[in-house]
Design an enzyme around this catalytic site. Structure first.
Site, PDB file in Angstrom:
ATOM      1  N   ASN A  60       0.874  -1.181   0.000  1.00  0.00           N
ATOM      2  CA  ASN A  60       0.000   0.000   0.000  1.00  0.00           C
ATOM      3  C   ASN A  60       0.912   1.233   0.000  1.00  0.00           C
ATOM      4  O   ASN A  60       2.102   1.123   0.342  1.00  0.00           O
ATOM      5  CB  ASN A  60      -0.978  -0.037   1.190  1.00  0.00           C
ATOM      6  CG  ASN A  60      -0.292   0.182   2.525  1.00  0.00           C
ATOM      7  OD1 ASN A  60       0.457   1.149   2.708  1.00  0.00           O
ATOM      8  ND2 ASN A  60      -0.537  -0.705   3.484  1.00  0.00           N
TER       9      ASN A  60
ATOM     10  N   ASN B 273      -7.796  -7.741   9.898  1.00  0.00           N
ATOM     11  CA  ASN B 273      -7.862  -8.428   8.610  1.00  0.00           C
ATOM     12  C   ASN B 273      -7.982  -9.945   8.723  1.00  0.00           C
ATOM     13  O   ASN B 273      -7.955 -10.650   7.711  1.00  0.00           O
ATOM     14  CB  ASN B 273      -6.634  -8.086   7.752  1.00  0.00           C
ATOM     15  CG  ASN B 273      -6.596  -6.622   7.404  1.00  0.00           C
ATOM     16  OD1 ASN B 273      -5.649  -5.928   7.723  1.00  0.00           O
ATOM     17  ND2 ASN B 273      -7.650  -6.126   6.785  1.00  0.00           N
TER      18      ASN B 273
ATOM     19  N   ARG C  13       0.518 -11.583   2.287  1.00  0.00           N
ATOM     20  CA  ARG C  13      -0.264 -11.784   3.520  1.00  0.00           C
ATOM     21  C   ARG C  13      -0.992 -13.133   3.554  1.00  0.00           C
ATOM     22  O   ARG C  13      -1.612 -13.467   4.564  1.00  0.00           O
ATOM     23  CB  ARG C  13      -1.261 -10.628   3.725  1.00  0.00           C
ATOM     24  CG  ARG C  13      -0.567  -9.288   3.982  1.00  0.00           C
ATOM     25  CD  ARG C  13      -1.483  -8.267   4.630  1.00  0.00           C
ATOM     26  NE  ARG C  13      -1.863  -8.664   5.986  1.00  0.00           N
ATOM     27  CZ  ARG C  13      -2.707  -7.983   6.756  1.00  0.00           C
ATOM     28  NH1 ARG C  13      -3.254  -6.869   6.288  1.00  0.00           N
ATOM     29  NH2 ARG C  13      -3.006  -8.394   7.980  1.00  0.00           N
TER      30      ARG C  13
ATOM     31  N   ARG D 108      -8.941  -4.264  -2.289  1.00  0.00           N
ATOM     32  CA  ARG D 108      -8.507  -5.581  -1.801  1.00  0.00           C
ATOM     33  C   ARG D 108      -9.618  -6.635  -1.956  1.00  0.00           C
ATOM     34  O   ARG D 108      -9.418  -7.668  -2.580  1.00  0.00           O
ATOM     35  CB  ARG D 108      -8.101  -5.497  -0.326  1.00  0.00           C
ATOM     36  CG  ARG D 108      -6.947  -4.545  -0.035  1.00  0.00           C
ATOM     37  CD  ARG D 108      -5.622  -5.134  -0.446  1.00  0.00           C
ATOM     38  NE  ARG D 108      -4.508  -4.268  -0.141  1.00  0.00           N
ATOM     39  CZ  ARG D 108      -3.824  -4.274   1.005  1.00  0.00           C
ATOM     40  NH1 ARG D 108      -4.157  -5.094   1.963  1.00  0.00           N
ATOM     41  NH2 ARG D 108      -2.810  -3.457   1.179  1.00  0.00           N
TER      42      ARG D 108
ATOM     43  N   HIS E  52      -8.588   0.021   2.578  1.00  0.00           N
ATOM     44  CA  HIS E  52      -9.542  -0.801   3.336  1.00  0.00           C
ATOM     45  C   HIS E  52     -10.651   0.111   3.846  1.00  0.00           C
ATOM     46  O   HIS E  52     -10.391   1.274   4.182  1.00  0.00           O
ATOM     47  CB  HIS E  52      -8.880  -1.424   4.575  1.00  0.00           C
ATOM     48  CG  HIS E  52      -8.114  -2.688   4.335  1.00  0.00           C
ATOM     49  ND1 HIS E  52      -6.949  -2.980   5.006  1.00  0.00           N
ATOM     50  CD2 HIS E  52      -8.368  -3.759   3.533  1.00  0.00           C
ATOM     51  CE1 HIS E  52      -6.503  -4.178   4.616  1.00  0.00           C
ATOM     52  NE2 HIS E  52      -7.344  -4.660   3.719  1.00  0.00           N
TER      53      HIS E  52
ATOM     54  N   ASP F 263     -11.894   0.203   6.719  1.00  0.00           N
ATOM     55  CA  ASP F 263     -11.628   0.707   8.078  1.00  0.00           C
ATOM     56  C   ASP F 263     -10.557   1.799   8.124  1.00  0.00           C
ATOM     57  O   ASP F 263     -10.216   2.286   9.195  1.00  0.00           O
ATOM     58  CB  ASP F 263     -11.321  -0.431   9.065  1.00  0.00           C
ATOM     59  CG  ASP F 263      -9.956  -1.083   8.832  1.00  0.00           C
ATOM     60  OD1 ASP F 263      -9.231  -0.679   7.909  1.00  0.00           O
ATOM     61  OD2 ASP F 263      -9.623  -2.019   9.595  1.00  0.00           O
TER      62      ASP F 263
ATOM     63  N   ALA G 224       3.125   1.207   8.028  1.00  0.00           N
ATOM     64  CA  ALA G 224       2.640   0.031   7.298  1.00  0.00           C
ATOM     65  C   ALA G 224       1.219   0.247   6.793  1.00  0.00           C
ATOM     66  O   ALA G 224       0.621  -0.642   6.185  1.00  0.00           O
ATOM     67  CB  ALA G 224       2.669  -1.192   8.208  1.00  0.00           C
TER      68      ALA G 224
ATOM     69  N   CYS H  30      -7.139  -1.239  12.939  1.00  0.00           N
ATOM     70  CA  CYS H  30      -6.537  -2.409  12.268  1.00  0.00           C
ATOM     71  C   CYS H  30      -5.821  -3.321  13.233  1.00  0.00           C
ATOM     72  O   CYS H  30      -5.600  -4.486  12.926  1.00  0.00           O
ATOM     73  CB  CYS H  30      -5.477  -2.051  11.247  1.00  0.00           C
ATOM     74  SG  CYS H  30      -5.668  -0.698  10.217  1.00  0.00           S
TER      75      CYS H  30
HETATM   76  N1  ARG Z   1       0.301  -3.392   5.643  1.00  0.00           N
HETATM   77  C1  ARG Z   1      -1.023  -3.903   5.849  1.00  0.00           C
HETATM   78  C2  ARG Z   1      -1.695  -4.132   4.512  1.00  0.00           C
HETATM   79  O1  ARG Z   1      -1.463  -3.361   3.606  1.00  0.00           O
HETATM   80  C3  ARG Z   1      -1.817  -2.981   6.703  1.00  0.00           C
HETATM   81  C4  ARG Z   1      -3.184  -3.500   7.040  1.00  0.00           C
HETATM   82  C5  ARG Z   1      -3.983  -2.564   7.871  1.00  0.00           C
HETATM   83  N2  ARG Z   1      -5.223  -3.140   8.182  1.00  0.00           N
HETATM   84  C6  ARG Z   1      -6.422  -2.578   8.037  1.00  0.00           C
HETATM   85  N3  ARG Z   1      -7.459  -3.244   8.463  1.00  0.00           N
HETATM   86  N4  ARG Z   1      -6.595  -1.424   7.431  1.00  0.00           N
HETATM   87  O2  ARG Z   1      -2.450  -5.055   4.328  1.00  0.00           O
END
Ligand code: ARG
Length: 276
Positions: A21, A72, A91, A141, A170, A172, A260, A266
């Site tokens: 991201n 997640n 992931r 995503r 995302h 959230d 990140a 999250c």
């Molecule tokens: N680096 C992670 C990703 O890109 C961060 C996830 C953050 N989670 C969230 N629910 N927004 O997947």
């Protein structure tokens, strides 16, 4: 009122090891591990000791630096865990460990044939005295085909929206349901039709549009508890609105996790119901 329960994962192996991201760009190797650990512990203690939430922990795994973002892991509803099927190969290794945890902890656990990223992209919003509505995002995503699958599996009303910016990848990151049907959000993260859908679903008096700066600091990545909101950042306007609505606003710095692309919400997954 029942005690909120959350799943968290200690940041033992957290870092920025790859870029999936825009927040991660230029951040490989830049996380201060000790600072991340301290920030995570402050969040943990705030939820557990000050706000009396119950926290369960899933063991962190080496080589899975984003496992700390338990939002997640799955969509949770009433003892059911629909475990995530991640878009990025980086992931995908998290799925079996999360699935194992849900199984071992008494959740009716299922793996999804469709790509979705759990409570990162699917959040319940509940109007006072009404049935919860699952607001489900796709576009970055989560695959849109996951929405009918999740809707049928959980037997919930689902409202689909589309995310259009990579920075707010995302749901959230730009939409936080809070107690009493309230909600804070960042409209530019959604396409026009979805902005309209959200405005029709949620009465104007219950929603607050985050200023750009707050959105960029992930104020939209907020944890809603009864009477309280936990977030990594709150500008003065956001704080004033939340306090005016009667919330105690708890700000705890989480900027190591912003490297990140994550913040307070999250780092947690609501386990008892998925509802605020
Ligand atoms: N680096 C992670 C990703 O890109 C961060 C996830 C953050 N989670 C969230 N629910 N927004 O997947």
């Amino acid at each position: 009122m029942s005690t909120p329960r959350y799943l968290m994962c200690p940041p033992t192996f957290f870092g920025v090891d790859y870029v999936i991201n825009p927040w991660m760009e230029g951040q490989i190797g830049a996380v201060d591990r000790q600072r991340a650990q301290d920030q995570w512990e402050s969040l943990y203690q705030l939820l557990k000791d000050d706000l009396r939430a119950e926290i369960s922990l899933v063991a962190p795994r080496e080589g899975l630096p984003d496992m700390v973002f338990t939002a997640n892991a799955a969509v949770i509803d009433n003892g059911v865990a629909l475990v995530s099927n991640f878009w990025h190969p980086e992931r995908q290794g998290e799925t079996p460990f999360f699935a194992e945890w849900f199984q071992d902890n008494g959740f009716e656990t299922s793996l999804s044939p469709c790509v979705h990223e759990g409570a990162g992209d699917m959040l319940f919003w509940t109007a006072p005295d009404e049935e919860p509505v699952l607001v489900a995002a796709a576009g970055i995503r989560t695959d849109p085909s996951a929405h009918p699958y999740i809707c049928a599996t959980l037997n919930r009303r689902i409202v689909s929206v589309r995310l259009v910016t990579n920075a707010f990848y995302h749901l959230d990151t730009c939409f936080a349901p809070l107690a009493g049907g309230r909600m804070i959000w960042y409209p530019p993260a959604f396409d026009e039709a979805s902005q309209e859908t959200i405005r029709e679903l949620i009465p104007a008096a219950l929603r607050f549009e985050l200023p750009d700066e707050d959105a960029r600091q992930f104020a939209g990545n907020a944890v809603g508890l009864p009477g309280a909101v936990v977030m990594g950042y709150a500008g003065s306007k956001t704080r004033a609105w939340l306090e005016g609505e009667g919330f105690a606003v708890h700000v705890t710095p989480l900027d190591e996790f912003l490297k990140a692309g994550g913040s307070a919400k999250c780092l947690t997954l609501r386990l008892d119901s998925g509802l605020v």
